[in-house]
Design a protein around this motif. Structure first.
Motif, PDB file in Angstrom:
ATOM      1  N   PHE A   1       0.864  -1.184   0.000  1.00  0.00           N
ATOM      2  CA  PHE A   1       0.000   0.000   0.000  1.00  0.00           C
ATOM      3  C   PHE A   1       0.899   1.233   0.000  1.00  0.00           C
ATOM      4  N   ASP A   2       1.085   1.810  -1.190  1.00  0.00           N
ATOM      5  CA  ASP A   2       2.074   2.864  -1.397  1.00  0.00           C
ATOM      6  C   ASP A   2       1.378   4.205  -1.632  1.00  0.00           C
ATOM      7  N   GLU A   3       1.650   5.154  -0.751  1.00  0.00           N
ATOM      8  CA  GLU A   3       0.964   6.447  -0.823  1.00  0.00           C
ATOM      9  C   GLU A   3       1.179   7.144  -2.164  1.00  0.00           C
ATOM     10  N   ALA A   4       2.407   7.204  -2.643  1.00  0.00           N
ATOM     11  CA  ALA A   4       2.684   7.922  -3.890  1.00  0.00           C
ATOM     12  C   ALA A   4       1.935   7.296  -5.065  1.00  0.00           C
ATOM     13  N   THR A   5       1.880   5.983  -5.105  1.00  0.00           N
ATOM     14  CA  THR A   5       1.155   5.296  -6.183  1.00  0.00           C
ATOM     15  C   THR A   5      -0.335   5.614  -6.106  1.00  0.00           C
ATOM     16  N   ILE A   6      -0.909   5.562  -4.913  1.00  0.00           N
ATOM     17  CA  ILE A   6      -2.342   5.841  -4.757  1.00  0.00           C
ATOM     18  C   ILE A   6      -2.650   7.283  -5.134  1.00  0.00           C
ATOM     19  N   ARG A   7      -1.814   8.213  -4.710  1.00  0.00           N
ATOM     20  CA  ARG A   7      -2.048   9.620  -5.051  1.00  0.00           C
ATOM     21  C   ARG A   7      -2.018   9.842  -6.562  1.00  0.00           C
ATOM     22  N   THR A   8      -1.161   9.102  -7.255  1.00  0.00           N
ATOM     23  CA  THR A   8      -1.090   9.219  -8.712  1.00  0.00           C
ATOM     24  C   THR A   8      -2.336   8.645  -9.374  1.00  0.00           C
ATOM     25  N   LEU A   9      -2.854   7.542  -8.833  1.00  0.00           N
ATOM     26  CA  LEU A   9      -4.016   6.878  -9.427  1.00  0.00           C
ATOM     27  C   LEU A   9      -5.347   7.501  -9.013  1.00  0.00           C
ATOM     28  N   ALA A  10      -5.378   8.230  -7.912  1.00  0.00           N
ATOM     29  CA  ALA A  10      -6.635   8.762  -7.378  1.00  0.00           C
ATOM     30  C   ALA A  10      -7.433   9.589  -8.384  1.00  0.00           C
ATOM     31  N   PRO A  11      -6.814  10.472  -9.180  1.00  0.00           N
ATOM     32  CA  PRO A  11      -7.605  11.275 -10.122  1.00  0.00           C
ATOM     33  C   PRO A  11      -8.260  10.464 -11.231  1.00  0.00           C
ATOM     34  N   GLU A  12      -7.876   9.201 -11.393  1.00  0.00           N
ATOM     35  CA  GLU A  12      -8.463   8.369 -12.445  1.00  0.00           C
ATOM     36  C   GLU A  12      -9.860   7.865 -12.070  1.00  0.00           C
ATOM     37  N   ASN A  13     -10.262   8.100 -10.819  1.00  0.00           N
ATOM     38  CA  ASN A  13     -11.606   7.715 -10.357  1.00  0.00           C
ATOM     39  C   ASN A  13     -11.896   6.225 -10.569  1.00  0.00           C
ATOM     40  N   ILE A  14     -10.980   5.413 -10.083  1.00  0.00           N
ATOM     41  CA  ILE A  14     -11.103   3.958 -10.162  1.00  0.00           C
ATOM     42  C   ILE A  14     -11.659   3.448  -8.831  1.00  0.00           C
ATOM     43  N   PRO A  15     -12.603   2.538  -8.843  1.00  0.00           N
ATOM     44  CA  PRO A  15     -13.091   1.969  -7.577  1.00  0.00           C
ATOM     45  C   PRO A  15     -11.990   1.200  -6.849  1.00  0.00           C
ATOM     46  N   PHE A  16     -11.993   1.283  -5.528  1.00  0.00           N
ATOM     47  CA  PHE A  16     -11.059   0.545  -4.685  1.00  0.00           C
ATOM     48  C   PHE A  16     -11.837  -0.459  -3.850  1.00  0.00           C
ATOM     49  N   TYR A  17     -11.282  -1.663  -3.736  1.00  0.00           N
ATOM     50  CA  TYR A  17     -11.854  -2.722  -2.909  1.00  0.00           C
ATOM     51  C   TYR A  17     -10.792  -3.114  -1.895  1.00  0.00           C
ATOM     52  N   THR A  18     -11.117  -2.944  -0.620  1.00  0.00           N
ATOM     53  CA  THR A  18     -10.083  -3.076   0.393  1.00  0.00           C
ATOM     54  C   THR A  18     -10.666  -3.570   1.717  1.00  0.00           C
ATOM     55  N   SER A  19      -9.785  -3.790   2.676  1.00  0.00           N
ATOM     56  CA  SER A  19     -10.175  -4.307   3.985  1.00  0.00           C
ATOM     57  C   SER A  19     -10.692  -3.187   4.884  1.00  0.00           C
TER      58      SER A  19
END
Length: 332
Positions: free
Chosen positions: A131-149
């Motif tokens: 779970f990498d913050e920089a990767t998530i911040r880059t992907l966040a604007p793409e508006n992709i659904p996340f499935y998580t715990s």
């Protein structure tokens, strides 16, 4: 058969069975072992570079199931017309800082801006190597659904993911995507926390991904427990199990499996084909970087297992036939 949901004591999630999580009492012996370790835990030869040809994603896989291993537990999964990314870590280090901490043995094979359109991103738990913050911040604007715990959504919101795109799931929960694919969370034997003060305040999970034709299991992180048989009974058989084989050690046998327990988990899950993950990418343990797959190949030969071991970054179809790229051999 319905799997049990998670349990909490106070604000701490509990493992399905009593578990030694290699806490402070193990810190000194573990530090001493790291200081005296002689194994080639980091490759002497640089690995890669590995490069993914993104144009391949313009053509659907003939088999309906194609996997691109981005390293460690990061997978681009194409299953029955849907695409999912699991536990993406594109940063150089899986750490709270990029100045020190475990460093990737090779860069991620595909730039984030070249990823094909995704139907979802799966986050198993909140450890830095998943779970990498920089990767998530880059992907966040793409508006992709996340499935998580459960509990992990707090970080996703903080890092820019819209609240309506976050699906937090307890063990045994199921979501349906596109009418003909389901994702179900399953228990693992592990722990969570991004610091020493918040251990186990978020949940850790594995994921069953079932399409109209294929059924696969993303195991994320887990030590061995008899719950694999329950998962296999409830949701198996699986066309492919993706199970961790690396980062094991004698001081933490309850929370990481290693090759032998991974093989046993695959059999308990009623898996048809097994893909080794969580190895060959970061120095997270004392064993040689290639030891997990060396041992796995020996065990697979004894058990007559069908393996799936593609090269990092190479989109590879899962056909049910044994496939071993042997990519690591050139780097010994």
């Amino acid at each position: 058969m319905q799997l049990k949901g998670s349990t909490k004591i106070g604000n701490k999630y509990q493992n399905p069975i009593p578990t030694d999580e290699a806490g402070f009492d193990k810190m000194l012996p573990i530090m001493w072992e790291y200081m005296t370790n002689k194994a080639e835990s980091t490759p002497l030869k640089p690995l890669g570079p590995f490069n993914t040809d993104a144009t391949i994603y313009q053509t659907p896989p003939q088999s309906g199931l194609r996997i691109t291993w981005m390293g460690h537990s990061g997978l681009l999964i194409e299953i029955d017309g849907k695409r999912f990314l699991t536990d993406p870590v594109w940063s150089k280090r899986c750490s709270f800082t990029q100045y020190f901490g475990p460093k990737r043995f090779f860069p991620a094979p595909l730039p984030l801006n070249e990823l094909p359109q995704l139907d979802g991103i799966i986050i198993s738990h909140d450890h830095y190597d998943h779970f990498d913050e920089a990767t998530i911040r880059t992907l966040a604007p793409e508006n992709i659904p996340f499935y998580t715990s459960l509990g992990v959504g707090q970080y996703l919101k903080k890092w820019g993911v819209r609240a309506d795109l976050i699906h937090e799931m307890d063990w045994g929960d199921t979501v349906t995507i596109g009418g003909d694919l389901t994702i179900t969370t399953a228990p693992t034997r592990h722990f969570s926390g991004r610091g020493i003060t918040h251990r186990n305040e978020t949940l850790w999970s594995a994921f069953v991904i079932k399409g109209h034709t294929h059924n696969i299991f993303f195991g994320a992180d887990s030590g061995w427990f008899n719950g694999f048989a329950d998962i296999g009974e409830a949701y198996g058989p699986f066309d492919l199990t993706m199970l961790e084989i690396g980062a094991y050690g004698k001081n933490w046998p309850d929370i990481h499996m290693g090759p032998l327990s991974a093989v046993n988990a695959h059999l308990a899950l009623k898996g048809k084909q097994m893909m080794p993950i969580h190895w060959g990418t970061f120095n997270l343990a004392l064993h040689a970087w290639h030891e997990p797959v060396d041992i796995l190949l020996e065990l697979a030969a004894k058990e007559n297992l069908t393996l799936f071991a593609p090269e990092p970054g190479m989109p590879t179809e899962v056909t049910g036939e044994s496939y071993n790229s042997e990519w690591w051999e050139k780097y010994r």
